[in-house]
Motif scaffolding. Sequence first.
Motif, PDB file in Angstrom:
ATOM      1  N   HIS A  83       0.902  -1.161   0.000  1.00  0.00           N
ATOM      2  CA  HIS A  83       0.000   0.000   0.000  1.00  0.00           C
ATOM      3  C   HIS A  83       0.933   1.201   0.000  1.00  0.00           C
ATOM      4  CE1 HIS A  83      -3.619  -2.398   0.807  1.00  0.00           C
ATOM      5  NE2 HIS A  83      -2.846  -3.119   1.578  1.00  0.00           N
ATOM      6  N   PHE A  85       1.163   4.159   0.180  1.00  0.00           N
ATOM      7  CA  PHE A  85       0.773   5.501   0.620  1.00  0.00           C
ATOM      8  C   PHE A  85       0.592   5.539   2.137  1.00  0.00           C
ATOM      9  CE2 PHE A  85      -2.755   3.141  -1.417  1.00  0.00           C
ATOM     10  CZ  PHE A  85      -3.459   2.744  -0.286  1.00  0.00           C
ATOM     11  N   GLN A  86       1.365   4.721   2.817  1.00  0.00           N
ATOM     12  CA  GLN A  86       1.262   4.713   4.291  1.00  0.00           C
ATOM     13  C   GLN A  86       2.159   5.815   4.828  1.00  0.00           C
ATOM     14  OE1 GLN A  86      -1.201   3.173   3.983  1.00  0.00           O
ATOM     15  NE2 GLN A  86      -1.188   1.149   4.869  1.00  0.00           N
ATOM     16  N   ASP A 108      -1.001  -1.142  -4.466  1.00  0.00           N
ATOM     17  CA  ASP A 108      -2.398  -0.736  -4.392  1.00  0.00           C
ATOM     18  C   ASP A 108      -2.598   0.585  -5.136  1.00  0.00           C
ATOM     19  OD1 ASP A 108      -4.533  -0.071  -1.452  1.00  0.00           O
ATOM     20  OD2 ASP A 108      -4.992  -0.202  -3.597  1.00  0.00           O
ATOM     21  N   ARG A 140      -8.201  -1.803  -7.979  1.00  0.00           N
ATOM     22  CA  ARG A 140      -9.208  -1.906  -6.919  1.00  0.00           C
ATOM     23  C   ARG A 140     -10.600  -1.888  -7.532  1.00  0.00           C
ATOM     24  NH1 ARG A 140      -8.933  -1.599  -1.053  1.00  0.00           N
ATOM     25  NH2 ARG A 140      -6.812  -1.142  -0.486  1.00  0.00           N
ATOM     26  N   GLN A 144     -13.447   0.495  -0.134  1.00  0.00           N
ATOM     27  CA  GLN A 144     -13.350   0.012   1.249  1.00  0.00           C
ATOM     28  C   GLN A 144     -13.902   1.020   2.252  1.00  0.00           C
ATOM     29  OE1 GLN A 144      -9.192  -1.065   1.760  1.00  0.00           O
ATOM     30  NE2 GLN A 144      -8.813   0.629   3.131  1.00  0.00           N
ATOM     31  N   GLU A 173      -7.336  -5.398  -3.829  1.00  0.00           N
ATOM     32  CA  GLU A 173      -7.860  -6.417  -2.963  1.00  0.00           C
ATOM     33  C   GLU A 173      -9.356  -6.208  -2.757  1.00  0.00           C
ATOM     34  OE1 GLU A 173      -5.518  -4.816   0.793  1.00  0.00           O
ATOM     35  OE2 GLU A 173      -7.026  -6.236   1.437  1.00  0.00           O
ATOM     36  N   THR A 175     -11.859  -5.773  -0.764  1.00  0.00           N
ATOM     37  CA  THR A 175     -12.348  -5.433   0.571  1.00  0.00           C
ATOM     38  C   THR A 175     -13.877  -5.381   0.585  1.00  0.00           C
ATOM     39  OG1 THR A 175     -11.785  -3.210  -0.174  1.00  0.00           O
ATOM     40  CG2 THR A 175     -10.385  -4.157   1.515  1.00  0.00           C
ATOM     41  N   ASP A 277       2.365  -5.838   3.968  1.00  0.00           N
ATOM     42  CA  ASP A 277       0.985  -5.332   3.903  1.00  0.00           C
ATOM     43  C   ASP A 277       0.837  -3.869   4.323  1.00  0.00           C
ATOM     44  OD1 ASP A 277      -2.246  -6.396   5.267  1.00  0.00           O
ATOM     45  OD2 ASP A 277      -1.699  -5.202   3.523  1.00  0.00           O
ATOM     46  N   GLY A 278       1.634  -3.001   3.717  1.00  0.00           N
ATOM     47  CA  GLY A 278       1.392  -1.575   3.879  1.00  0.00           C
ATOM     48  C   GLY A 278       1.651  -1.040   5.268  1.00  0.00           C
ATOM     49  N   TYR A 537      -2.679   3.448  11.527  1.00  0.00           N
ATOM     50  CA  TYR A 537      -3.771   2.597  11.033  1.00  0.00           C
ATOM     51  C   TYR A 537      -5.111   2.981  11.635  1.00  0.00           C
ATOM     52  CZ  TYR A 537      -1.710  -0.718   7.927  1.00  0.00           C
ATOM     53  OH  TYR A 537      -1.152  -1.294   6.823  1.00  0.00           O
ATOM     54  N   LEU A 540      -6.263   5.675   9.432  1.00  0.00           N
ATOM     55  CA  LEU A 540      -6.573   5.217   8.069  1.00  0.00           C
ATOM     56  C   LEU A 540      -7.875   4.430   8.031  1.00  0.00           C
ATOM     57  CD1 LEU A 540      -5.577   4.821   5.104  1.00  0.00           C
ATOM     58  CD2 LEU A 540      -4.641   2.644   5.891  1.00  0.00           C
ATOM     59  N   PHE A 541      -8.073   3.567   9.017  1.00  0.00           N
ATOM     60  CA  PHE A 541      -9.205   2.640   8.963  1.00  0.00           C
ATOM     61  C   PHE A 541     -10.455   3.163   9.638  1.00  0.00           C
ATOM     62  CE2 PHE A 541      -6.578  -1.478   8.261  1.00  0.00           C
ATOM     63  CZ  PHE A 541      -6.422  -1.123   6.945  1.00  0.00           C
ATOM     64  N   HIS A 546     -14.164  -2.316   5.531  1.00  0.00           N
ATOM     65  CA  HIS A 546     -13.782  -3.716   5.303  1.00  0.00           C
ATOM     66  C   HIS A 546     -13.436  -4.419   6.608  1.00  0.00           C
ATOM     67  CE1 HIS A 546      -9.920  -1.814   5.722  1.00  0.00           C
ATOM     68  NE2 HIS A 546      -9.245  -2.900   5.458  1.00  0.00           N
TER      69      HIS A 546
HETATM   70  N1  LIG Z   1      -7.000  -2.539   3.006  1.00  0.00           N
HETATM   71  C1  LIG Z   1      -6.005  -1.649   3.187  1.00  0.00           C
HETATM   72  N2  LIG Z   1      -6.108  -0.411   2.665  1.00  0.00           N
HETATM   73  C2  LIG Z   1      -5.117   0.478   2.854  1.00  0.00           C
HETATM   74  N3  LIG Z   1      -4.010   0.208   3.541  1.00  0.00           N
HETATM   75  C3  LIG Z   1      -3.891  -1.017   4.071  1.00  0.00           C
HETATM   76  N4  LIG Z   1      -2.919  -1.584   4.792  1.00  0.00           N
HETATM   77  C4  LIG Z   1      -3.299  -2.844   5.062  1.00  0.00           C
HETATM   78  N5  LIG Z   1      -4.484  -3.118   4.543  1.00  0.00           N
HETATM   79  C5  LIG Z   1      -4.879  -1.997   3.913  1.00  0.00           C
END
Ligand SMILES: Nc1ncnc2[nH]cnc12
Length: 572
Positions: A83, A85-86, A108, A140, A144, A173, A175, A277-278, A537, A540-541, A546
């Motif tokens: 990913h 862009f973390q 991604d 994508r 998500q 992915e 999501t 995984d980002g 995270y 971000l989430f 998802h």
């Molecule tokens: N689904 C996701 N979207 C963005 N960054 C992530 N890092 C891990 N999973 C991710």
Amino acid sequence: MWNAEEIASQIAVIDGKEAPDLIITNATYLHSILKQWKTGTIWIKQGRILYTGERMPPLTEGAELIDAAGKWIVPGYIEPHVHPFQLYNPETFAQFAAQHGTTTFLADNLMLLMSISQEQAFTLLDELKELPFSFYWWARMDSQTNLQNEAEVFAPEKVEEWLKRDDVLMGGELTGWPRLLKGDPVMTESLQKAKQLGKKVEGHFPGASERTLARMRLLGVNGDHESMTADEAEARLLQGYAVTLRESSIRPDLKPLLEGILEKELNVFDHLMMTTDGSPPLFHEDGVMDKCIRIALEAGVDPIDAYQMASYNIARYYDIDDLHSVIAPGRFATLNFLSDIREPNPTDVLSKGVWLKRDGQARMEFNKADWSVFLNFAPDFELTQEDLTATEPIGIDMLNDVITKPYETTVDLSAEKLEDAHDESFLALIDRNGKWRVTAVIKGFARSVQGLASSYSNTGDIILIGKDKNEMLRAFRQLKEIGGGIVLAEDEKVLCELPLSIGGSLSDQPIEVLREQEREFKQALSDRGYEKGDAVYSLLFLQSTHLPYVRVTQLGVADVMRNKVLIPMTER
Ligand SMILES: Nc1ncnc2[nH]cnc12
């Protein structure tokens, strides 16, 4: 990759009519197909391996000669699930990862879809192709989160344009798989285009039941990277999934996964891949794919299997082994030189024939991509306390850094400040164009963060969290001042800031600088009661549907499982 003239010149080297650019002698190298360490000479021209074997080229005039005695040479590492862009951007991530031997990326495209036009994104992808890394991409099929313009951004014909590119290897992915399972026509059409174009499709099935895995397999999904135990990995392998094992900042599962697989005596290493995984910059302080290989070696995995899970297995699965991960004629000269088989961080890194690291030292800086396509983060509106005042006593309770559940709050929503005695804070998601807002309360984020403002989010919209509405407004004003990023404000002053000058979403700083900014930000949060895993995270989430169970999104506070809006967004 190479035109007819270049190929003729390469053949001329074999014919003894031209000299190679580079000759590696006394090479001990991993042969991915034979799964043996071979010795010999490697001839390279125009970034391509021309010959591996006992002979020296007939002509050596002008060629760079490298004596690799004492080194072990393995194919360059591939990160299959990036990913990019973390906080970092694709270029700064690649630049850092290359110093640790990771020089090929499957990345991604979500942030590009959220921030710029498809044409601008394709221009960026073509610019990145000029660099001595190998960038591949995903397409994508869902955001998500609940996006107001989801239908426009993820229209199947747009997804198809991505899938048609030869540097797009994967759909997903996925999501948004629950929507797909319910027969969503848009996602179904995109998925079918991916299958028609022969692309792999990657799932996102944390905790999925056997029946869900079977259903998603029947819909055309090929792989998953969400196994958290060896049993879950085995369950996915049993149903023919390509399994990518993960070591990330929120799911550092690789060692127990590998130990479990060894314990079960599953002889499946040829079919396993690995990913980080980002993860944000700090997590990568001790490496990227070399970090995964090191963990595999420590878990007792055979060295050749460990290296192949970070290179050849990935290349073969994504059908790019014609160019990658085999030290044999025709492939990119992308090689890592190791001082010892058990030390995966290379002393020297060659990527597409370009030295990126020699004798432990970085060889070059890159500044190729034109990030000005990302619109500057410049909100032209002010916020007031009303924007931070929820009307419904419904909040988001953080069970860990990324899993949340709804709860009923009893705090005084109209108050200007909340006391530090509890861990509830005001929360708002503000449209980066100022047109709407979603206001609620969040529990479990921190005890005494007075004002946090972040343009780092799943959609690029603005997250505000804090105990003190005036400090939240101060943080927002400073966020505008610095052109986006993450800002903390306290006691009428700015406490710390992490600038993200590319559109308010990505940093233009090298990882080594960015990592210290992340460290300072996370320390400030920790000092004020953030006790979960990874705050990057958590931000971000917050919008990402998802993961269970409640999210703040552009449509409002949404109950993910019941797909219900608990607090609608408010027009401004
Ligand atoms: N689904 C996701 N979207 C963005 N960054 C992530 N890092 C891990 N999973 C991710």
